[in-house]
Design a protein around this motif. Structure first.
Motif, PDB file in Angstrom:
ATOM      1  N   VAL A 167      31.878  20.060  10.134  1.00 19.67           N
ATOM      2  CA  VAL A 167      32.488  19.079   9.284  1.00 19.67           C
ATOM      3  C   VAL A 167      33.545  19.790   8.387  1.00 19.67           C
ATOM      4  CG1 VAL A 167      32.284  16.910   7.970  1.00 19.67           C
ATOM      5  CG2 VAL A 167      30.667  17.110   9.676  1.00 19.67           C
ATOM      6  N   TYR A 168      34.359  19.325   8.198  1.00 19.06           N
ATOM      7  CA  TYR A 168      35.567  20.013   7.047  1.00 19.06           C
ATOM      8  C   TYR A 168      35.943  18.750   6.246  1.00 19.06           C
ATOM      9  CZ  TYR A 168      36.283  23.482  11.234  1.00 19.06           C
ATOM     10  OH  TYR A 168      35.778  24.212  11.954  1.00 19.06           O
ATOM     11  N   TYR A 169      35.173  18.975   5.107  1.00 18.99           N
ATOM     12  CA  TYR A 169      35.644  17.966   4.123  1.00 18.99           C
ATOM     13  C   TYR A 169      35.050  18.615   2.778  1.00 18.99           C
ATOM     14  CZ  TYR A 169      35.553  13.503   1.366  1.00 18.99           C
ATOM     15  OH  TYR A 169      35.642  12.519   0.599  1.00 18.99           O
ATOM     16  N   PRO A 170      36.110  18.750   1.870  1.00 15.62           N
ATOM     17  CA  PRO A 170      36.003  19.449   0.486  1.00 15.62           C
ATOM     18  C   PRO A 170      34.930  18.843  -0.338  1.00 15.62           C
ATOM     19  CG  PRO A 170      37.807  18.314   0.627  1.00 15.62           C
ATOM     20  CD  PRO A 170      37.528  18.066   1.982  1.00 15.62           C
ATOM     21  N   GLY A 171      34.493  17.248  -0.153  1.00 13.78           N
ATOM     22  CA  GLY A 171      33.454  16.804  -0.903  1.00 13.78           C
ATOM     23  C   GLY A 171      31.838  17.261  -0.550  1.00 13.78           C
ATOM     24  N   LEU A 172      31.733  18.157   0.635  1.00 10.42           N
ATOM     25  CA  LEU A 172      30.408  18.767   0.971  1.00 10.42           C
ATOM     26  C   LEU A 172      30.378  19.817   0.298  1.00 10.42           C
ATOM     27  CD1 LEU A 172      30.798  18.162   4.744  1.00 10.42           C
ATOM     28  CD2 LEU A 172      29.194  16.797   3.392  1.00 10.42           C
ATOM     29  N   ALA A 173      29.310  20.139  -0.256  1.00 12.98           N
ATOM     30  CA  ALA A 173      28.885  21.382  -0.774  1.00 12.98           C
ATOM     31  C   ALA A 173      28.906  22.501  -0.270  1.00 12.98           C
ATOM     32  CB  ALA A 173      27.255  21.028  -1.511  1.00 12.98           C
ATOM     33  N   SER A 174      28.798  22.633   1.125  1.00 13.69           N
ATOM     34  CA  SER A 174      29.056  23.490   2.216  1.00 13.69           C
ATOM     35  C   SER A 174      30.329  23.921   2.426  1.00 13.69           C
ATOM     36  CB  SER A 174      28.275  23.314   3.606  1.00 13.69           C
ATOM     37  OG  SER A 174      29.062  21.982   4.006  1.00 13.69           O
ATOM     38  N   HIS A 175      31.321  22.966   1.888  1.00 12.29           N
ATOM     39  CA  HIS A 175      32.799  23.512   2.142  1.00 12.29           C
ATOM     40  C   HIS A 175      33.029  24.653   1.460  1.00 12.29           C
ATOM     41  CE1 HIS A 175      37.149  23.071   2.200  1.00 12.29           C
ATOM     42  NE2 HIS A 175      37.228  22.512   3.288  1.00 12.29           N
ATOM     43  N   PRO A 176      33.922  25.722   1.910  1.00 10.90           N
ATOM     44  CA  PRO A 176      34.218  26.853   1.057  1.00 10.90           C
ATOM     45  C   PRO A 176      34.985  26.579  -0.168  1.00 10.90           C
ATOM     46  CG  PRO A 176      35.105  27.121   3.358  1.00 10.90           C
ATOM     47  CD  PRO A 176      34.338  25.654   3.305  1.00 10.90           C
ATOM     48  N   ALA A 177      35.897  25.402  -0.153  1.00  7.66           N
ATOM     49  CA  ALA A 177      36.575  25.136  -1.411  1.00  7.66           C
ATOM     50  C   ALA A 177      36.086  24.261  -2.276  1.00  7.66           C
ATOM     51  CB  ALA A 177      38.164  24.903  -0.901  1.00  7.66           C
ATOM     52  N   HIS A 178      34.745  23.626  -1.838  1.00  8.10           N
ATOM     53  CA  HIS A 178      34.229  22.655  -2.704  1.00  8.10           C
ATOM     54  C   HIS A 178      34.117  22.867  -4.235  1.00  8.10           C
ATOM     55  CE1 HIS A 178      31.378  19.239  -4.003  1.00  8.10           C
ATOM     56  NE2 HIS A 178      30.795  20.206  -4.419  1.00  8.10           N
ATOM     57  N   ALA A 179      33.962  23.853  -4.773  1.00  2.97           N
ATOM     58  CA  ALA A 179      33.922  23.845  -6.399  1.00  2.97           C
ATOM     59  C   ALA A 179      35.280  23.963  -6.902  1.00  2.97           C
ATOM     60  CB  ALA A 179      33.492  25.679  -6.682  1.00  2.97           C
ATOM     61  N   VAL A 180      36.409  24.489  -5.974  1.00 10.11           N
ATOM     62  CA  VAL A 180      37.570  24.174  -6.550  1.00 10.11           C
ATOM     63  C   VAL A 180      38.017  22.651  -6.503  1.00 10.11           C
ATOM     64  CG1 VAL A 180      40.007  24.715  -6.064  1.00 10.11           C
ATOM     65  CG2 VAL A 180      38.356  26.596  -5.925  1.00 10.11           C
ATOM     66  N   ALA A 181      37.841  22.024  -5.514  1.00 11.95           N
ATOM     67  CA  ALA A 181      38.159  20.757  -5.122  1.00 11.95           C
ATOM     68  C   ALA A 181      37.448  19.705  -6.350  1.00 11.95           C
ATOM     69  CB  ALA A 181      37.972  20.387  -3.705  1.00 11.95           C
ATOM     70  N   ALA A 182      36.167  20.086  -6.388  1.00 15.47           N
ATOM     71  CA  ALA A 182      35.360  19.332  -7.569  1.00 15.47           C
ATOM     72  C   ALA A 182      35.887  19.548  -8.674  1.00 15.47           C
ATOM     73  CB  ALA A 182      33.806  19.772  -7.549  1.00 15.47           C
ATOM     74  N   HIS A 183      36.524  20.691  -9.307  1.00 14.92           N
ATOM     75  CA  HIS A 183      37.160  21.043 -10.439  1.00 14.92           C
ATOM     76  C   HIS A 183      38.472  20.111 -10.591  1.00 14.92           C
ATOM     77  CE1 HIS A 183      38.015  22.900 -14.136  1.00 14.92           C
ATOM     78  NE2 HIS A 183      39.347  23.237 -13.738  1.00 14.92           N
ATOM     79  N   GLN A 184      39.275  19.799  -9.443  1.00 11.48           N
ATOM     80  CA  GLN A 184      40.664  19.568  -9.449  1.00 11.48           C
ATOM     81  C   GLN A 184      40.674  18.149  -9.273  1.00 11.48           C
ATOM     82  OE1 GLN A 184      42.607  21.991  -6.594  1.00 11.48           O
ATOM     83  NE2 GLN A 184      43.047  23.573  -8.105  1.00 11.48           N
ATOM     84  N   MET A 185      39.708  17.612  -8.316  1.00 13.02           N
ATOM     85  CA  MET A 185      39.830  16.255  -8.222  1.00 13.02           C
ATOM     86  C   MET A 185      38.933  15.189  -8.551  1.00 13.02           C
ATOM     87  SD  MET A 185      39.950  17.541  -4.031  1.00 13.02           S
ATOM     88  CE  MET A 185      41.101  16.190  -3.166  1.00 13.02           C
ATOM     89  N   ARG A 186      39.211  14.055  -8.699  1.00 13.96           N
ATOM     90  CA  ARG A 186      38.243  12.829  -8.864  1.00 13.96           C
ATOM     91  C   ARG A 186      37.317  12.592  -7.843  1.00 13.96           C
ATOM     92  NH1 ARG A 186      40.389   7.695 -11.115  1.00 13.96           N
ATOM     93  NH2 ARG A 186      42.380   8.375  -9.975  1.00 13.96           N
ATOM     94  N   GLY A 187      37.974  12.408  -6.855  1.00 18.19           N
ATOM     95  CA  GLY A 187      37.323  12.067  -5.684  1.00 18.19           C
ATOM     96  C   GLY A 187      37.840  13.196  -4.606  1.00 18.19           C
ATOM     97  N   PHE A 188      37.490  13.089  -3.132  1.00 22.03           N
ATOM     98  CA  PHE A 188      37.898  13.882  -2.360  1.00 22.03           C
ATOM     99  C   PHE A 188      38.573  13.413  -1.063  1.00 22.03           C
ATOM    100  CE2 PHE A 188      33.772  15.643  -4.275  1.00 22.03           C
ATOM    101  CZ  PHE A 188      34.129  16.882  -4.728  1.00 22.03           C
ATOM    102  N   GLY A 189      39.053  12.173  -1.287  1.00 22.10           N
ATOM    103  CA  GLY A 189      39.942  11.820  -0.212  1.00 22.10           C
ATOM    104  C   GLY A 189      39.222  11.058   0.946  1.00 22.10           C
TER     105      GLY A 189
END
Length: 134
Positions: free
Chosen positions: A29-51
C-alpha cells in the motif's frame, strides 16, 4: 464544503489504507499516512491529514481485472478526486501509452491500482474492497 469533503476523504483513506496494508491479498500500500511509508515523517510534519488518494498492489495470486469487476460500490474511472470513491488501473488508463519496460522502470505494475477515496461511509467502502478480494 471543501474542508468537510477533504477531511472526510482523508479520514476514510487512513482507515482503508491501514486495512489494506493488513490484508494478506494486498502486496503493498502506498499512502503517506502509514507509518511504514518512506516519507511518512515528512508528510506528518507538513500535513494536517494525508489526503484521499492511495495506491495499492494486489498480491501475485490475485487478478486485478477480476478484483475490479467484483467491486459494487467503488466505480472504475479515469478521472479521480470527486466525492465518490473511484478506482483505476494505471496500466490501462493513465500509463497505457507507455511501454511495458518504461512502466516497469517506474514501478507501475499490472497489479497496481489507484484509489480515490470519497465521502461515503468508510465501512461501506472497505466492505466493498474486501469482498472484491475474495
Amino acid at each position: 464544503t471543501l474542508d468537510l469533503r477533504v477531511n472526510r476523504q482523508s479520514e476514510n483513506a487512513a482507515v482503508i489504507a491501514q486495512a489494506l496494508d493488513d490484508h494478506d491479498r494486498v502486496g503493498r500500500v502506498y499512502y503517506p499516512g502509514l507509518a511504514s511509508h518512506p516519507a511518512h515523517a515528512v508528510a506528518a510534519h507538513q500535513m494536517r491529514g494525508f489526503g484521499g488518494m492511495l495506491s495499492f498492489e494486489l498480491d501475485d495470486d490475485h487478478d486485478p481485472l477480476h478484483f475490479l469487476r467484483r467491486l459494487q460500490l467503488v466505480n472504475c474511472a479515469i478521472s479521480l478526486g470527486g466525492v465518490e470513491t473511484t478506482i483505476c488501473q494505471p496500466v490501462a488508463t493513465s500509463h497505457a501509452k507507455m511501454s511495458a519496460n518504461e512502466r516497469q522502470r517506474l514501478g507501475i505494475t499490472d497489479k497496481l491500482l489507484r484509489l480515490s477515496v470519497g465521502i461515503e461511509d468508510a465501512g461501506d467502502i472497505l466492505d466493498d474492497l474486501l469482498q472484491a478480494l475474495h
